[in-house]
Design a protein around this motif. Sequence first.
Motif, PDB file in Angstrom:
ATOM      1  N   THR A 190       0.841  -1.203   0.000  1.00 27.08           N
ATOM      2  CA  THR A 190       0.000   0.000   0.000  1.00 27.08           C
ATOM      3  C   THR A 190       0.872   1.248   0.000  1.00 27.08           C
ATOM      4  O   THR A 190       1.989   1.231   0.515  1.00 27.08           O
ATOM      5  CB  THR A 190      -0.934   0.040   1.214  1.00 27.08           C
ATOM      6  N   PRO A 191       0.372   2.335  -0.571  1.00 19.83           N
ATOM      7  CA  PRO A 191       1.135   3.593  -0.524  1.00 19.83           C
ATOM      8  C   PRO A 191       0.937   4.283   0.831  1.00 19.83           C
ATOM      9  O   PRO A 191      -0.117   4.172   1.446  1.00 19.83           O
ATOM     10  CB  PRO A 191       0.508   4.411  -1.658  1.00 19.83           C
ATOM     11  N   VAL A 192       1.983   4.968   1.253  1.00 14.42           N
ATOM     12  CA  VAL A 192       1.929   5.687   2.526  1.00 14.42           C
ATOM     13  C   VAL A 192       2.576   7.052   2.335  1.00 14.42           C
ATOM     14  O   VAL A 192       3.628   7.158   1.698  1.00 14.42           O
ATOM     15  CB  VAL A 192       2.699   4.923   3.631  1.00 14.42           C
ATOM     16  N   THR A 193       1.962   8.077   2.874  1.00 11.27           N
ATOM     17  CA  THR A 193       2.564   9.409   2.859  1.00 11.27           C
ATOM     18  C   THR A 193       2.642   9.944   4.279  1.00 11.27           C
ATOM     19  O   THR A 193       1.654   9.940   5.009  1.00 11.27           O
ATOM     20  CB  THR A 193       1.762  10.383   1.976  1.00 11.27           C
ATOM     21  N   LEU A 194       3.837  10.377   4.640  1.00 14.09           N
ATOM     22  CA  LEU A 194       4.065  11.027   5.931  1.00 14.09           C
ATOM     23  C   LEU A 194       4.279  12.518   5.669  1.00 14.09           C
ATOM     24  O   LEU A 194       4.955  12.900   4.714  1.00 14.09           O
ATOM     25  CB  LEU A 194       5.292  10.432   6.632  1.00 14.09           C
ATOM     26  N   ARG A 195       3.716  13.310   6.541  1.00 11.06           N
ATOM     27  CA  ARG A 195       3.807  14.760   6.355  1.00 11.06           C
ATOM     28  C   ARG A 195       4.618  15.405   7.469  1.00 11.06           C
ATOM     29  O   ARG A 195       4.469  15.053   8.651  1.00 11.06           O
ATOM     30  CB  ARG A 195       2.417  15.378   6.332  1.00 11.06           C
ATOM     31  N   CYS A 196       5.446  16.360   7.079  1.00  7.76           N
ATOM     32  CA  CYS A 196       6.175  17.175   8.039  1.00  7.76           C
ATOM     33  C   CYS A 196       5.818  18.628   7.781  1.00  7.76           C
ATOM     34  O   CYS A 196       5.934  19.098   6.644  1.00  7.76           O
ATOM     35  CB  CYS A 196       7.674  16.964   7.871  1.00  7.76           C
ATOM     36  N   HIS A 197       5.382  19.300   8.810  1.00  4.05           N
ATOM     37  CA  HIS A 197       4.973  20.695   8.704  1.00  4.05           C
ATOM     38  C   HIS A 197       5.767  21.535   9.695  1.00  4.05           C
ATOM     39  O   HIS A 197       5.836  21.195  10.875  1.00  4.05           O
ATOM     40  CB  HIS A 197       3.481  20.819   8.996  1.00  4.05           C
ATOM     41  N   GLN A 198       6.360  22.636   9.229  1.00  2.00           N
ATOM     42  CA  GLN A 198       7.138  23.511  10.109  1.00  2.00           C
ATOM     43  C   GLN A 198       6.584  24.930  10.076  1.00  2.00           C
ATOM     44  O   GLN A 198       6.033  25.384   9.063  1.00  2.00           O
ATOM     45  CB  GLN A 198       8.615  23.530   9.675  1.00  2.00           C
TER      46      GLN A 198
END
Lengths: 114, 109
Positions: A17-25
């Motif tokens: 499965t595809p997975v996306t992790l997000r980083c927000h600053q």
Amino acid sequence: DAGITQSPRHKVTETGTPVTLRCHQTENHRYMYWYRQDPGHGLRLIHYSYGVKDTDKGEVSDGYSVSRSKTEDFLLTLESATSSQTSVYFCAISELGVDTGELFFGEGSRLTVL
Amino acid sequence: RKEVEQDPGPFNVPEGATVAFNCTYSNSASQSFFWYRQDCRKEPKLLMSVYSSGNEDGRFTAQLNRASQYISLLIRDSKLSDSATYLCVVNLNNNDMRFGAGTRLTVKP
């Protein structure tokens, strides 16, 4: 504490499965990094960004892609997750780059691939 | 061979003890050096930089030996709050920072 938010903080998914992790600053720092941390290996750099739409590969980039369309967001995508990608993923930011040694890390995202 | 090697420990010491960690690195072109601290299930945080002349920050002293390619961290008068994993970090160049796997310290009452 530096304003870095990672999401999701925990995720369990299945192989393929595809997975996306997000980083927000919220610090407006130029440099952003994605690391993974595994027992016995320490932190290893996956990809990093030195500006909007400017990215480069790190030590363990195979199987991962990244995108940075805005200064504040750096996304890490696993196109087709594998069990070997089970890890804790840390995002980091830096104003001046690693020469100063000061990276500010997010709290981490724990990914389990079954 | 790993770029940065550390004794994983654990080091179990009583309060007030002095404890030292060593770290070796393989790339002689390494440019700068740091110690990070990581509490259990938390993110790493910069503890201190390591300079060629050696440097001190309160109870913490860091030393660099370029000829032998090792870095050390000395903690004096250990506190319970020093319990953590200490990561040795070496900056090669071009955003290539290499982290050791860490040395775990437990300070006991």
